[in-house]
Design an enzyme around this catalytic site. Structure first.
Site, PDB file in Angstrom:
ATOM      1  N   ASN A  10       0.858  -1.182   0.000  1.00 35.12           N
ATOM      2  CA  ASN A  10       0.000   0.000   0.000  1.00 35.12           C
ATOM      3  C   ASN A  10       0.903   1.243   0.000  1.00 35.12           C
ATOM      4  O   ASN A  10       1.696   1.443   0.926  1.00 35.12           O
ATOM      5  CB  ASN A  10      -0.909  -0.018   1.240  1.00 35.12           C
ATOM      6  CG  ASN A  10      -1.806   1.199   1.295  1.00 35.12           C
ATOM      7  OD1 ASN A  10      -1.349   2.322   1.101  1.00 35.12           O
ATOM      8  ND2 ASN A  10      -3.074   0.998   1.574  1.00 35.12           N
ATOM      9  N   HIS A  13       1.071   6.349   1.619  1.00 33.56           N
ATOM     10  CA  HIS A  13       1.859   7.334   2.353  1.00 33.56           C
ATOM     11  C   HIS A  13       3.055   7.884   1.569  1.00 33.56           C
ATOM     12  O   HIS A  13       3.687   8.845   1.989  1.00 33.56           O
ATOM     13  CB  HIS A  13       2.245   6.790   3.724  1.00 33.56           C
ATOM     14  CG  HIS A  13       1.008   6.552   4.543  1.00 33.56           C
ATOM     15  ND1 HIS A  13       0.091   7.559   4.781  1.00 33.56           N
ATOM     16  CD2 HIS A  13       0.482   5.432   5.089  1.00 33.56           C
ATOM     17  CE1 HIS A  13      -0.927   7.071   5.466  1.00 33.56           C
ATOM     18  NE2 HIS A  13      -0.717   5.786   5.665  1.00 33.56           N
ATOM     19  N   HIS A  46      -5.491   3.610  -1.853  1.00 36.17           N
ATOM     20  CA  HIS A  46      -6.843   3.922  -1.383  1.00 36.17           C
ATOM     21  C   HIS A  46      -7.193   5.316  -1.868  1.00 36.17           C
ATOM     22  O   HIS A  46      -6.604   6.299  -1.425  1.00 36.17           O
ATOM     23  CB  HIS A  46      -6.846   3.854   0.158  1.00 36.17           C
ATOM     24  CG  HIS A  46      -8.182   4.076   0.780  1.00 36.17           C
ATOM     25  ND1 HIS A  46      -8.385   3.972   2.135  1.00 36.17           N
ATOM     26  CD2 HIS A  46      -9.393   4.399   0.246  1.00 36.17           C
ATOM     27  CE1 HIS A  46      -9.671   4.209   2.401  1.00 36.17           C
ATOM     28  NE2 HIS A  46     -10.291   4.487   1.279  1.00 36.17           N
ATOM     29  N   ARG A  52      -6.958  12.783   0.423  1.00 39.03           N
ATOM     30  CA  ARG A  52      -5.896  13.294   1.305  1.00 39.03           C
ATOM     31  C   ARG A  52      -4.520  12.741   0.929  1.00 39.03           C
ATOM     32  O   ARG A  52      -3.513  13.329   1.236  1.00 39.03           O
ATOM     33  CB  ARG A  52      -6.202  12.982   2.759  1.00 39.03           C
ATOM     34  CG  ARG A  52      -5.996  11.543   3.148  1.00 39.03           C
ATOM     35  CD  ARG A  52      -6.149  11.346   4.620  1.00 39.03           C
ATOM     36  NE  ARG A  52      -7.541  11.472   5.007  1.00 39.03           N
ATOM     37  CZ  ARG A  52      -8.056  10.821   6.062  1.00 39.03           C
ATOM     38  NH1 ARG A  52      -7.283  10.065   6.812  1.00 39.03           N
ATOM     39  NH2 ARG A  52      -9.312  10.947   6.366  1.00 39.03           N
ATOM     40  N   GLU A  73      -8.331   0.249  -3.407  1.00 41.23           N
ATOM     41  CA  GLU A  73      -9.111   0.221  -2.171  1.00 41.23           C
ATOM     42  C   GLU A  73     -10.018   1.448  -2.173  1.00 41.23           C
ATOM     43  O   GLU A  73      -9.568   2.551  -2.507  1.00 41.23           O
ATOM     44  CB  GLU A  73      -8.117   0.253  -1.010  1.00 41.23           C
ATOM     45  CG  GLU A  73      -8.737   0.079   0.346  1.00 41.23           C
ATOM     46  CD  GLU A  73      -7.707   0.313   1.446  1.00 41.23           C
ATOM     47  OE1 GLU A  73      -6.526  -0.050   1.278  1.00 41.23           O
ATOM     48  OE2 GLU A  73      -8.103   0.890   2.465  1.00 41.23           O
ATOM     49  N   GLU A 154     -11.104  -9.443   2.601  1.00 33.89           N
ATOM     50  CA  GLU A 154      -9.837  -9.096   3.242  1.00 33.89           C
ATOM     51  C   GLU A 154     -10.132  -9.054   4.733  1.00 33.89           C
ATOM     52  O   GLU A 154     -10.914  -8.210   5.204  1.00 33.89           O
ATOM     53  CB  GLU A 154      -9.300  -7.751   2.761  1.00 33.89           C
ATOM     54  CG  GLU A 154      -7.976  -7.421   3.450  1.00 33.89           C
ATOM     55  CD  GLU A 154      -7.352  -6.113   2.998  1.00 33.89           C
ATOM     56  OE1 GLU A 154      -7.536  -5.709   1.838  1.00 33.89           O
ATOM     57  OE2 GLU A 154      -6.664  -5.491   3.834  1.00 33.89           O
ATOM     58  N   HIS A 194      -3.917  -4.779   7.435  1.00 38.72           N
ATOM     59  CA  HIS A 194      -4.080  -3.650   8.344  1.00 38.72           C
ATOM     60  C   HIS A 194      -3.255  -3.881   9.606  1.00 38.72           C
ATOM     61  O   HIS A 194      -3.483  -4.836  10.331  1.00 38.72           O
ATOM     62  CB  HIS A 194      -5.538  -3.371   8.729  1.00 38.72           C
ATOM     63  CG  HIS A 194      -5.757  -1.908   9.017  1.00 38.72           C
ATOM     64  ND1 HIS A 194      -5.317  -1.308  10.167  1.00 38.72           N
ATOM     65  CD2 HIS A 194      -6.320  -0.938   8.279  1.00 38.72           C
ATOM     66  CE1 HIS A 194      -5.621  -0.029  10.128  1.00 38.72           C
ATOM     67  NE2 HIS A 194      -6.220   0.231   8.985  1.00 38.72           N
TER      68      HIS A 194
END
Ligand code: PXP
Length: 247
Positions: A10, A13, A46, A52, A73, A154, A194
């Site tokens: 993922n 970030h 995502h 954001r 996602e 998931e 997660h």
């Protein structure tokens, strides 16, 4: 011999850092390529309603400038569903989304929104896109996911990751293991993610039904010390070593 477990990274970030200065660095596709060259099996991002971190253009570029497995996602809102149908990722993972949350905080309540989910899943299936539902490891949620027509679930590993080491964590692990077995018995494929990091992932890999992991934050944090390529290689090693002891 169980099939090996895929590791999708993922990269939300990476976009968070880029957005801090409003420019184009670090480049999202360069980062994704680094992950894949370091052994990752694919990329997750995502697209949140408030954009954001990941932006629409990132989604477009990740789909069109790379060939790697791409998991989008997303919340099942009309706008994001339209974007996903245009993008045609390899799969979509539907998650709940609240604007003020720091990250996805819990699994979807499929029991309560089964009819709506069924309709959304059908739209994706009509476009040839498999659908994964992000759910807590709770029997009724897994059953409702199968009834809604999902291809996979998931399993939310957050409570397992946050549990105090010892009995509490073991209890969360057993919940995940039972949910994975139930899911497969209902025809679902099993993904997990997660809160996974370098020391709690191996146990999840050893759940024989788990096929794919989605891991982000721990790898990006590790990358600050050792670089992105090495951070990914280290997690690839964790997954590979634990895969060998699956039975
Ligand atoms: N899976 C889902 C559904 C998520 O929402 C997230 C966080 O964006 C992840 C996996 C990755 O979690 P983490 O960043 O804690 O590894």
């Amino acid at each position: 011999m169980a099939s090996p477990v895929s590791l999708l990274i993922n990269i939300d970030h990476i976009a968070t850092v880029r957005n801090a200065r409003g420019g184009t660095a670090p480049d999202i596709v360069d980062a994704a390529r680094t992950c894949v060259r370091a052994g990752a099996n694919g990329i997750v991002c995502h697209l949140r309603e408030d954009r954001r971190h990941i932006r629409d253009k990132d989604v477009h570029r990740l789909r069109h400038e790379m060939r790697t497995r791409f998991d989008l996602e997303m919340a099942a809102t009309p706008e994001i569903v339209r974007i996903a149908l245009r993008t045609v990722p390899d799969l979509v993972t539907l998650v709940p989304e609240r604007r003020r949350e720091l990250t996805t905080e819990g699994g979807l309540d499929i029991v309560r929104q089964k009819t709506r989910m069924k309709r959304v899943i059908e739209r994706f299936h009509d476009a040839g896109i498999p659908v994964s539902l992000f759910v807590d490891p709770i029997r009724v949620q897994i059953e409702a996911s199968a009834e809604a027509g999902a291809d996979m679930v998931e399993l939310h590993t957050g409570e397992y990751a946050d549990a105090v080491a010892g009995r509490a964590r073991l209890r969360q692990f057993y919940r995940l293991r039972a949910a994975a077995a139930l899911g497969v018995s209902l025809g679902l494929k099993i993904h997990a993610g997660h809160g996974l990091h370098y020391t709690n992932t191996a146990r999840i890999v050893r759940i024989p039904q788990v096929r794919e992991l989605s891991i982000g934050y721990a790898i990006i944090v590790r990358a600050l010390s050792v670089g992105l390529a090495r951070a990914v290689r280290e997690m690839v090693g964790v997954v590979r070593d634990a895969s060998h002891s699956r039975h």
